[in-house]
Write a protein that holds these residues in place. Structure first.
Motif, PDB file in Angstrom:
ATOM      1  N   ILE A  61      18.180  88.110 -27.484  1.00 40.38           N
ATOM      2  CA  ILE A  61      17.800  86.723 -27.793  1.00 40.38           C
ATOM      3  C   ILE A  61      18.796  85.754 -27.168  1.00 40.38           C
ATOM      4  O   ILE A  61      18.413  84.724 -26.584  1.00 40.38           O
ATOM      5  N   ASN A  62      20.074  86.072 -27.264  1.00 40.28           N
ATOM      6  CA  ASN A  62      21.095  85.199 -26.696  1.00 40.28           C
ATOM      7  C   ASN A  62      20.974  85.131 -25.180  1.00 40.28           C
ATOM      8  O   ASN A  62      21.132  84.067 -24.577  1.00 40.28           O
ATOM      9  N   LEU A  63      20.686  86.274 -24.547  1.00 37.98           N
ATOM     10  CA  LEU A  63      20.560  86.299 -23.096  1.00 37.98           C
ATOM     11  C   LEU A  63      19.401  85.424 -22.630  1.00 37.98           C
ATOM     12  O   LEU A  63      19.538  84.638 -21.680  1.00 37.98           O
ATOM     13  N   VAL A  64      18.263  85.541 -23.299  1.00 39.00           N
ATOM     14  CA  VAL A  64      17.113  84.701 -22.947  1.00 39.00           C
ATOM     15  C   VAL A  64      17.436  83.229 -23.170  1.00 39.00           C
ATOM     16  O   VAL A  64      17.090  82.358 -22.355  1.00 39.00           O
ATOM     17  N   THR A  65      18.132  82.948 -24.266  1.00 44.37           N
ATOM     18  CA  THR A  65      18.475  81.559 -24.596  1.00 44.37           C
ATOM     19  C   THR A  65      19.347  80.928 -23.524  1.00 44.37           C
ATOM     20  O   THR A  65      19.084  79.807 -23.070  1.00 44.37           O
ATOM     21  N   VAL A  66      20.411  81.637 -23.125  1.00 41.64           N
ATOM     22  CA  VAL A  66      21.356  81.037 -22.173  1.00 41.64           C
ATOM     23  C   VAL A  66      20.734  80.925 -20.783  1.00 41.64           C
ATOM     24  O   VAL A  66      21.023  79.968 -20.043  1.00 41.64           O
ATOM     25  N   VAL A  67      19.881  81.854 -20.386  1.00 41.55           N
ATOM     26  CA  VAL A  67      19.240  81.770 -19.068  1.00 41.55           C
ATOM     27  C   VAL A  67      18.298  80.569 -19.019  1.00 41.55           C
ATOM     28  O   VAL A  67      18.304  79.790 -18.051  1.00 41.55           O
ATOM     29  N   ILE A  68      17.486  80.392 -20.064  1.00 38.64           N
ATOM     30  CA  ILE A  68      16.595  79.221 -20.111  1.00 38.64           C
ATOM     31  C   ILE A  68      17.410  77.930 -20.127  1.00 38.64           C
ATOM     32  O   ILE A  68      17.126  76.979 -19.391  1.00 38.64           O
ATOM     33  N   GLY A  69      18.453  77.911 -20.959  1.00 45.13           N
ATOM     34  CA  GLY A  69      19.276  76.708 -21.060  1.00 45.13           C
ATOM     35  C   GLY A  69      19.948  76.350 -19.751  1.00 45.13           C
ATOM     36  O   GLY A  69      19.970  75.175 -19.353  1.00 45.13           O
ATOM     37  N   ARG A  70      20.472  77.341 -19.042  1.00 46.12           N
ATOM     38  CA  ARG A  70      21.161  77.043 -17.787  1.00 46.12           C
ATOM     39  C   ARG A  70      20.180  76.652 -16.686  1.00 46.12           C
ATOM     40  O   ARG A  70      20.491  75.798 -15.836  1.00 46.12           O
ATOM     41  N   ALA A  71      18.990  77.257 -16.682  1.00 44.44           N
ATOM     42  CA  ALA A  71      17.969  76.859 -15.708  1.00 44.44           C
ATOM     43  C   ALA A  71      17.527  75.414 -15.954  1.00 44.44           C
ATOM     44  O   ALA A  71      17.340  74.633 -15.007  1.00 44.44           O
ATOM     45  N   LEU A  72      17.357  75.040 -17.231  1.00 41.99           N
ATOM     46  CA  LEU A  72      17.037  73.646 -17.557  1.00 41.99           C
ATOM     47  C   LEU A  72      18.158  72.714 -17.121  1.00 41.99           C
ATOM     48  O   LEU A  72      17.918  71.602 -16.631  1.00 41.99           O
ATOM     49  N   PHE A  73      19.373  73.141 -17.297  1.00 41.71           N
ATOM     50  CA  PHE A  73      20.551  72.348 -16.929  1.00 41.71           C
ATOM     51  C   PHE A  73      20.477  71.915 -15.474  1.00 41.71           C
ATOM     52  O   PHE A  73      20.765  70.757 -15.134  1.00 41.71           O
ATOM     53  N   LYS A 126       7.820  72.522 -24.206  1.00 41.95           N
ATOM     54  CA  LYS A 126       7.653  73.757 -24.965  1.00 41.95           C
ATOM     55  C   LYS A 126       8.761  74.759 -24.649  1.00 41.95           C
ATOM     56  O   LYS A 126       9.228  75.490 -25.535  1.00 41.95           O
ATOM     57  N   THR A 127       9.186  74.802 -23.402  1.00 42.37           N
ATOM     58  CA  THR A 127      10.302  75.674 -23.029  1.00 42.37           C
ATOM     59  C   THR A 127      11.593  75.229 -23.709  1.00 42.37           C
ATOM     60  O   THR A 127      12.382  76.047 -24.180  1.00 42.37           O
ATOM     61  N   TYR A 128      11.785  73.916 -23.774  1.00 40.94           N
ATOM     62  CA  TYR A 128      12.954  73.350 -24.448  1.00 40.94           C
ATOM     63  C   TYR A 128      12.955  73.704 -25.932  1.00 40.94           C
ATOM     64  O   TYR A 128      13.980  74.106 -26.503  1.00 40.94           O
ATOM     65  N   GLN A 129      11.793  73.594 -26.573  1.00 42.22           N
ATOM     66  CA  GLN A 129      11.696  73.958 -27.985  1.00 42.22           C
ATOM     67  C   GLN A 129      11.920  75.447 -28.198  1.00 42.22           C
ATOM     68  O   GLN A 129      12.537  75.859 -29.192  1.00 42.22           O
ATOM     69  N   LEU A 130      11.426  76.274 -27.276  1.00 42.88           N
ATOM     70  CA  LEU A 130      11.646  77.718 -27.387  1.00 42.88           C
ATOM     71  C   LEU A 130      13.134  78.038 -27.333  1.00 42.88           C
ATOM     72  O   LEU A 130      13.634  78.835 -28.141  1.00 42.88           O
ATOM     73  N   PRO A 186       7.400  78.594 -14.429  1.00 41.31           N
ATOM     74  CA  PRO A 186       7.663  78.865 -13.003  1.00 41.31           C
ATOM     75  C   PRO A 186       8.574  77.833 -12.350  1.00 41.31           C
ATOM     76  O   PRO A 186       9.276  78.151 -11.392  1.00 41.31           O
ATOM     77  N   LYS A 187       8.561  76.593 -12.867  1.00 37.57           N
ATOM     78  CA  LYS A 187       9.392  75.552 -12.261  1.00 37.57           C
ATOM     79  C   LYS A 187      10.876  75.728 -12.574  1.00 37.57           C
ATOM     80  O   LYS A 187      11.714  75.038 -11.982  1.00 37.57           O
ATOM     81  N   LEU A 188      11.192  76.641 -13.496  1.00 40.85           N
ATOM     82  CA  LEU A 188      12.611  76.925 -13.750  1.00 40.85           C
ATOM     83  C   LEU A 188      13.230  77.664 -12.574  1.00 40.85           C
ATOM     84  O   LEU A 188      14.454  77.704 -12.438  1.00 40.85           O
ATOM     85  N   ASN A 189      12.403  78.265 -11.751  1.00 42.16           N
ATOM     86  CA  ASN A 189      12.886  78.944 -10.553  1.00 42.16           C
ATOM     87  C   ASN A 189      13.173  77.901  -9.482  1.00 42.16           C
ATOM     88  O   ASN A 189      12.284  77.166  -9.063  1.00 42.16           O
ATOM     89  N   SER A 190      14.418  77.809  -9.046  1.00 36.13           N
ATOM     90  CA  SER A 190      14.797  76.766  -8.101  1.00 36.13           C
ATOM     91  C   SER A 190      15.839  77.287  -7.129  1.00 36.13           C
ATOM     92  O   SER A 190      16.328  78.413  -7.241  1.00 36.13           O
ATOM     93  N   ARG A 191      16.206  76.428  -6.194  1.00 39.77           N
ATOM     94  CA  ARG A 191      17.234  76.780  -5.216  1.00 39.77           C
ATOM     95  C   ARG A 191      18.617  76.896  -5.854  1.00 39.77           C
ATOM     96  O   ARG A 191      19.549  77.402  -5.227  1.00 39.77           O
ATOM     97  N   GLU A 192      18.726  76.457  -7.100  1.00 42.07           N
ATOM     98  CA  GLU A 192      20.004  76.551  -7.794  1.00 42.07           C
ATOM     99  C   GLU A 192      20.153  77.861  -8.567  1.00 42.07           C
ATOM    100  O   GLU A 192      21.115  78.026  -9.320  1.00 42.07           O
ATOM    101  N   ASN A 227      17.673  72.095 -13.418  1.00 42.85           N
ATOM    102  CA  ASN A 227      16.391  71.541 -12.992  1.00 42.85           C
ATOM    103  C   ASN A 227      16.139  70.136 -13.504  1.00 42.85           C
ATOM    104  O   ASN A 227      15.372  69.385 -12.890  1.00 42.85           O
ATOM    105  N   LEU A 228      16.764  69.762 -14.611  1.00 42.41           N
ATOM    106  CA  LEU A 228      16.426  68.495 -15.260  1.00 42.41           C
ATOM    107  C   LEU A 228      17.217  67.310 -14.739  1.00 42.41           C
ATOM    108  O   LEU A 228      16.784  66.164 -14.885  1.00 42.41           O
ATOM    109  N   VAL A 229      18.382  67.536 -14.169  1.00 42.88           N
ATOM    110  CA  VAL A 229      19.281  66.434 -13.845  1.00 42.88           C
ATOM    111  C   VAL A 229      18.617  65.457 -12.875  1.00 42.88           C
ATOM    112  O   VAL A 229      17.980  65.846 -11.902  1.00 42.88           O
ATOM    113  N   ILE A 230      18.738  64.164 -13.177  1.00 44.22           N
ATOM    114  CA  ILE A 230      18.242  63.097 -12.316  1.00 44.22           C
ATOM    115  C   ILE A 230      19.440  62.266 -11.868  1.00 44.22           C
ATOM    116  O   ILE A 230      20.169  61.727 -12.697  1.00 44.22           O
TER     117      ILE A 230
END
Length: 693
Positions: free
Chosen positions: A639-651, A586-590, A329-335, A653-656
């Motif tokens: 599979i590719n669509l799920v991969t890129v959406v998770i990857g871009r959401a992490l991109f 776990k999301t990163y590993q997925l 759920p935290k992958l959902n953000s204002r970005e 959400n993770l930045v500090i």
């Protein structure tokens, strides 16, 4: 306004000429009972700011000392006296609130800056209050903030408070990054000023600033920041925060001029990002001994450790342990709009450029596809995805109806250049579609059904004009514009203040996603063409499979390099990677597992001739084999669509960022989220902004 440039990087603005000869107040106090004398003095003053009748001496700027020879350049090699770099050095007005009067401070055209003595700061927040009161800021905004770092153990536990606002840098990255050109560095006092009315609320300046100086107000949908209190400077007063400082921790004046009773003039203290990023105009004193390690009290997993050179450097603070979580759920953000914007645009680029460039390179199946009636729908599909992506980027703005201002700073801002490149990509795609329409059977059939008789005119147009050659030219222009937009999209994220993004992996992610998503979408269009026109699919599908695999491999190589770099990193980039491996472990590993599965599957199909055999079966119209192939291709695409959406959401959400330390409550992202979760944020006095943009 006339503009000059400092070393080709920073704009200095010389405002319009105004009246000269404004009397500046003397540094004396007057009794309130002596009203006639006070009124007489006030008549001679500039009315930029009403000076109190009992203003204390410490609130005034120091008078220039003729016997004290100031430095010509600061420690970064930039000129302190900016008057020689302007067109008209005499009598310029800043036109503060439309006031044409000019101050007479003899140091008016010199670079000024703040001086902070950490030893004296008691953390009373008087500077914050004075700044917010003067600028009428809401509770969730503060141009100046007080945070702290602490360390040691009882009974020798120490805290160091840090008061920070805009540092009016020599190399203001906010000015260069802002696409609307809302920022200006003035020759007067060297102030970096920002116009909130010009801003359209993209927030890019808040990304690039290492000190969290620009403040994005999600309620107003715009950015504002410290303006150095230039209205007070014009009447000889120091900024409001400096005048309000109880402990004499803050001071202000010409940069590199060490204030009275100070013995240090350092460029950094624990918790302060590298001054090399922007060359800030702030100097520090910190003489009291501190522990070898200082921690932040906010939720950022960063602490500071003293090196062999005596300087404190950031290191990862594994304060949340090493347990891995999903936190989907935290992958959902204002970005989220930016997630969709980048993926849609990158998919659109690949969708058009892959078959178009294949045709130009002489691949027979792509040449036949470009000459077929299915090429127009593919162009329109690319145009639609680009338009939807640009629309999503506009919805991310605080003031979306001012999106047109995004082209104002083509000279500096990668955002402006990105927007221009993608806008031209859309325009040339539209032009390409118009040129393809006259020879398209579907278009002619639709016109014939309308009974307007336009199909005959289109036929004559096709016969008389070399549309095929023109289509190649517009396609090349579209490809060049799109690639330029993709390049500057990458440049937008090469930000020194955000080490997690400032890596070549960002480019590999964007390019890899463009290839894999583009091959996926255009491959579907190619499959649809099977039921419409008899086209040789063998070469095309093999090419799509190869491009799809190359895109996946490029992305995987970038992720490997990124992981390798950040595992050895101790800065904010390493801290972001720590969160990636724990909070989202776990999301990163997925994501990584799905990418590996896709690479292996696509490689197997290519190596063992799967694409070749299936293409041949499709050419023979084998319904069973066609169904099998569609299932395989759909599975890889999903599979590719799920991969890129998770990857871009992490991109996103993770930045500090390399920002200043906050407090336990104030400027603490963890507390802000907690306040929203329990409803405390509904009280405006909490100072937590609503989740809006």
């Amino acid at each position: 306004m006339s503009r000059t440039t400092i070393e080709g990087a920073t704009e200095l603005v010389s405002p319009k000429d105004g009246d000269v000869g404004v009397y500046m107040p003397e540094k004396t106090t007057k009794a309130a009972s002596n009203q006639p004398e006070v009124e007489q003095e006030q008549k001679g003053r500039s009315n930029h700011w009403e000076v109190r009748t009992q203003e204390q001496a410490y609130a005034y700027l120091p008078e220039p000392d003729p016997g004290n020879k100031s430095e010509i350049e600061n420690r970064y090699g930039k000129r302190i006296d900016l008057v020689e770099l302007t067109d008209n050095p005499a009598g310029r007005s800043l036109f503060i609130n439309g006031n044409p009067e000019v101050g007479t401070n003899r140091d008016r055209n010199k670079q000024h800056g703040f001086f902070f003595t950490a030893d004296n700061c008691i953390g009373c927040h008087a500077c914050e209050s004075a700044c917010s009161e003067k600028n009428d800021n809401p509770a969730h905004l503060a141009f100046r903030s007080v945070g702290y770092v602490e360390g040691g153990s009882y009974p020798d536990y120490k805290r160091m408070n840090i008061s920070m606002a805009c540092n009016h840098c020599d190399d203001p990255v906010c000015l260069k990054g802002c696409p609307t050109r809302a920022y200006t560095k003035h020759a007067e006092y060297g102030a970096v000023l920002q116009d909130p009315e010009t801003c359209f609320g993209c927030g890019y300046c808040t990304w690039v600033c290492p000190y969290n100086a620009p403040q994005l107000d999600p309620v107003q949908g715009r950015v504002s920041k410290c303006n150095m209190c230039v209205d007070r400077l014009e009447v000889g007063l120091k900024p409001a925060c400096v005048s309000a400082c109880v402990g004499n921790a803050l001071d202000f004046g010409v940069i590199e001029n060490t204030p009275e009773n100070r013995e240090q003039c350092k460029t950094s203290i624990p918790g302060f990002p590298s001054p090399e990023i922007t060359q800030p105009n702030i100097r520090f004193q910190q003489t009291k001994s501190l522990p070898e390690e200082m921690s932040r009290t906010d939720d950022m997993p960063v602490k500071y450790r003293k090196g062999s050179d005596g300087q404190y450097k950031p290191v990862v603070d594994q304060k949340n342990g090493k347990k891995m979580h999903w936190n989907l759920p935290k992958l959902n953000s204002r970005e989220n709009p930016l997630v969709l914007f980048t993926l849609l645009v990158q998919a659109a680029l690949g969708t058009f450029i892959i078959p178009f460039s294949g045709a130009l390179l002489g691949v027979e199946s792509f040449k036949q596809f470009m000459a077929s009636n299915l090429f127009l729908p593919l162009v329109l599909l690319s145009l639609g995805m680009t338009s939807m992506g640009l629309f999503m980027s506009v919805t991310h703005l605080g003031r979306p109806f001012r999106f047109y201002r995004g082209f104002n700073n083509l000279r500096y801002s990668p955002m402006s250049r990105e927007g221009l490149g993608l806008a031209l990509f859309s325009a040339f795609l539209g032009l390409t579609a118009l040129l393809l329409a006259p020879s398209n059977i579907g278009v002619n059939t639709m016109l014939a059904s309308l009974g307007l008789g336009l199909e005959s005119e289109l036929s004559s147009l096709v016969a008389t004009l070399p549309l095929e050659s023109v289509v190649v030219i517009t396609g090349l222009l579209a490809s060049a514009s799109g690639l330029a937009g993709l390049y500057y999209m990458n440049q937008c994220y090469q930000i020194k203040a955000r080490p997690f993004w400032n890596h070549w992996q960002t480019a590999t992610s964007f390019v890899g996603n463009s290839l894999s998503l583009g091959a996926m979408v255009s491959g579907v269009v190619m499959l649809i063409s099977l039921g419409v026109e008899s086209l040789p699919l063998q070469g095309a599908m093999e090419s799509y499979g190869a491009v799809f695999l190359v895109g996946l491999v490029i992305e995987a190589v970038g992720l490997w390099g990124h992981n390798r770099t950040l595992n050895r990193s101790e800065d904010e980039g390493g801290a972001a990677h720590y969160i990636q491996c724990t909070t989202f472990g776990k999301t990163y590993q997925l994501r990584n597992a799905l990418l590996a599965v896709n690479i292996l599957a696509a490689s197997g199909l290519l190596i063992f001739g799967g694409f070749f055999e299936v293409s041949e079966s499709l050419a023979n119209q084998s319904i069973v084999d066609e169904s099998v192939y569609l299932i395989v291709w759909a599975s890889l695409s999903l599979i590719n669509l799920v991969t890129v959406v998770i990857g871009r959401a992490l991109f996103y959400n993770l930045v500090i960022p390399t920002t200043m330390p906050g407090a336990f409550f104030w400027k603490n992202k963890g507390f802000e989220q907690h306040a929203r979760d329990i409803g405390l944020a509904d009280n405006p006095a909490t100072g937590v902004a609503p989740l809006a943009h």
